[in-house]
Design an enzyme around this catalytic site. Structure first.
Site, short mmCIF file in Angstrom:
data_model
loop_
_atom_site.label_atom_id
_atom_site.label_comp_id
_atom_site.label_asym_id
_atom_site.label_seq_id
_atom_site.Cartn_x
_atom_site.Cartn_y
_atom_site.Cartn_z
N ASP A 1 25.84 34.49 82.57
CA ASP A 1 26.82 35.46 83.07
C ASP A 1 27.71 34.81 84.32
O ASP A 1 28.85 35.30 84.85
CB ASP A 1 25.96 36.44 83.84
N GLY B 1 25.41 47.13 78.15
CA GLY B 1 24.76 46.61 76.97
C GLY B 1 23.43 46.72 77.20
O GLY B 1 22.58 46.79 76.33
N SER C 1 19.76 43.33 86.35
CA SER C 1 18.80 43.26 85.13
C SER C 1 17.40 43.88 85.81
O SER C 1 16.78 44.72 85.21
CB SER C 1 18.27 41.89 84.80
C1 S3P Z 1 20.61 40.81 80.42
C2 S3P Z 1 20.83 39.87 79.44
C3 S3P Z 1 21.93 38.93 79.09
C4 S3P Z 1 23.02 39.12 80.46
C5 S3P Z 1 23.28 40.58 80.73
C6 S3P Z 1 21.80 41.04 81.19
C7 S3P Z 1 19.57 41.40 80.82
O1 S3P Z 1 22.66 39.59 78.12
O2 S3P Z 1 24.35 38.68 79.93
O3 S3P Z 1 24.23 40.61 81.94
O4 S3P Z 1 19.60 42.20 81.82
O5 S3P Z 1 18.51 41.31 79.78
P1 S3P Z 1 22.27 38.69 76.64
O6 S3P Z 1 20.75 39.21 76.14
O7 S3P Z 1 23.22 39.59 75.61
O8 S3P Z 1 22.33 37.43 76.73
#
Ligand code: S3P
Length: 426
Positions: free
Chosen positions: A312, A92, A21
């Site tokens: 996670d 994502g 992150s």
């Molecule tokens: C993340 C937020 C989370 C997490 C992802 C990383 C981030 O997702 O599951 O691995 O770096 O902001 P969500 O915002 O969909 O919960």
């Protein structure tokens, strides 16, 4: 691939890979700030490399000397229309946070990714960004990627009550809020990881956080910084659990990031009765050294505000629960269904195939412990965290072997996972 089983226990010390992150955000903040940003300990996993390439495609000069990543930011206004659609792979975080950054651009950008990304919901970011004045559209007018973000140079602030607990959505709105004319207010459903808020301050911006209410006034100008990325507790989690459930084990993990919005797994381990110690906690409690050893665990209930603090880690926590005495119930975790794969189904299907007793529910699972695990053929579903969880499960198998399909997905966040595991063989 054939996974390793282990009969002797695991022991030793590892330095887990850098936080995913924070690595993504290091590139993003460097790109939107003015001046030079240097990111030390950048995670060279596939997801973060997707972010790096995305911002190069948006005209940002980014150098990698093999050690430090140097980003020559020219502010939001320095971003340029890419010459082609941007491929964000499996990430994502890249597609959602970059959407917020591009919401204030004066051009259109198309972003697409792999088969998993093509199924991930984007309305959660597109709706608030559209309310602010951007024009975000998904494939065939729907919400799924490929998506096109057409920015507006006249973004308006919003007051937004988030329908989901998501740091990605929150961050996208904050990036847009930095560019809007006035005060944007975001109200979180549950508190989620706050790396974006921290880095806005670190890069010289202003933001107010009052529990679940966040206020940001735009427009703001950020300034390049040095970012030192700590180890990722989400990667450490696999070895924390391995150390607790593999007989005759003791593992130490160094430099693990300890941001309180990420440490839910430590609370769970303690509540389940795991032997865990945390030492050498660094500056501002940001990172520390964690030691775990084989423990007698008991089942617990995991629900409510803790869920975003360990979202996670739930696949590996589910494996841990198969080795605890009694029942573990996981609730309020419906977000697991829209991760890299449906992680409720993936965990239940694959671990049950090996002999676990897990009942999937609408918002989590019910895990009956303690169960013995046997060999078999399993799949990661192309999801890095499911793949790593299954390798840790393989360490418990006494009879037979485990064959993992789609093991290559692990490189998304932990390219050296198998090498690190090998270092712990006694
Ligand atoms: C993340 C937020 C989370 C997490 C992802 C990383 C981030 O997702 O599951 O691995 O770096 O902001 P969500 O915002 O969909 O919960």
């Amino acid at each position: 691939m054939k996974l390793t089983t282990n009969k002797q226990g695991l022991s030793g010390t590892l330095c887990v890979p850098s936080d995913k992150s924070i690595s993504h955000r290091g590139i993003m903040f460097g790109a939107i700030a003015h001046g030079v940003t240097r990111v030390h300990n950048f995670l060279r996993g596939e997801d973060c490399l997707s972010t790096l390439e995305a911002f190069r495609a948006l005209g940002v000069k980014i150098e990698d000397d093999g050690e430090v990543i140097t980003i020559h930011g020219k502010g939001f206004e320095g971003l340029q229309k890419p010459s082609a659609a941007i491929n964000i792979g499996n990430s994502g975080t890249t597609i959602r946070l970059t959407s917020g950054i591009l919401a204030g651009s004066n051009f259109s950008t198309e972003m697409y990714g792999d088969n998993s990304i093509a199924k991930r919901p984007m309305a959660r970011v597109m709706n608030p960004l559209n309310k602010m004045g951007a024009k975000c559209t998904g494939k065939d007018g729907g919400e799924y990627p490929p998506i096109t973000i057409t920015g507006s140079e006249n973004l308006q602030p919003i007051r937004y009550e988030m329908p989901v607990a998501s740091a990605q959505v929150k961050s996208a709105i904050l990036f847009a809020g930095l560019q809007a004319n006035g005060e944007t207010v975001v109200i979180e459903k549950e508190k989620t990881r706050d790396h974006t808020e921290d880095m806005i301050l670190q890069f010289g911006g202003a933001i107010e956080v009052d529990d679940k209410e966040i206020r940001i006034k735009g427009p703001q100008t950020l300034h390049g910084q040095t970012v030192v990325v700590p180890g990722d507790i989400s990667s450490a989690a696999f070895f924390l659990v391995a150390g607790l459930i593999v007989p005759n084990s003791k593992i130490t993990l160094e430099n693990v990031g300890l941001n309180p919005t990420r440490t839910g797994i430590i609370d769970v381990i303690k509540e389940m009765g795991g032997k865990i110690t945390i030492e050498e906690v660094g500056e501002n409690n940001k990172s520390g050294k964690i030691t775990v050893e084989t423990s007698n665990l008991k089942g617990i209930e995991i629900k409510g505000e803790i869920i975003p603090r360990l979202i996670d880690e739930l696949p590996i926590i589910a494996l841990m629960a198969t080795q605890a005495n009694g029942v573990t119930v996981i609730k309020d975790a419906e977000e697991l269904k829209v991760k890299e794969t449906n992680r409720i189904d993936a965990v239940a299907n694959e671990l049950n195939r090996l002999g676990a007793n897990i009942t999937p529910t609408d918002d989590g699972m019910i895990i009956q412990g303690k169960t013995a695990l046997n060999g078999g053929v399993v799949t990661s579903y192309g999801d890095h965290r499911i793949g790593m969880m299954l390798q840790i499960a393989a360490l418990l198998v006494k009879e037979g072997t485990i064959e993992l399909e789609k093991a290559e997905a692990i490189a998304v966040s932990y390219p050296n996972f198998f090498n690190d595991l090998e270092k712990l063989y006694t």
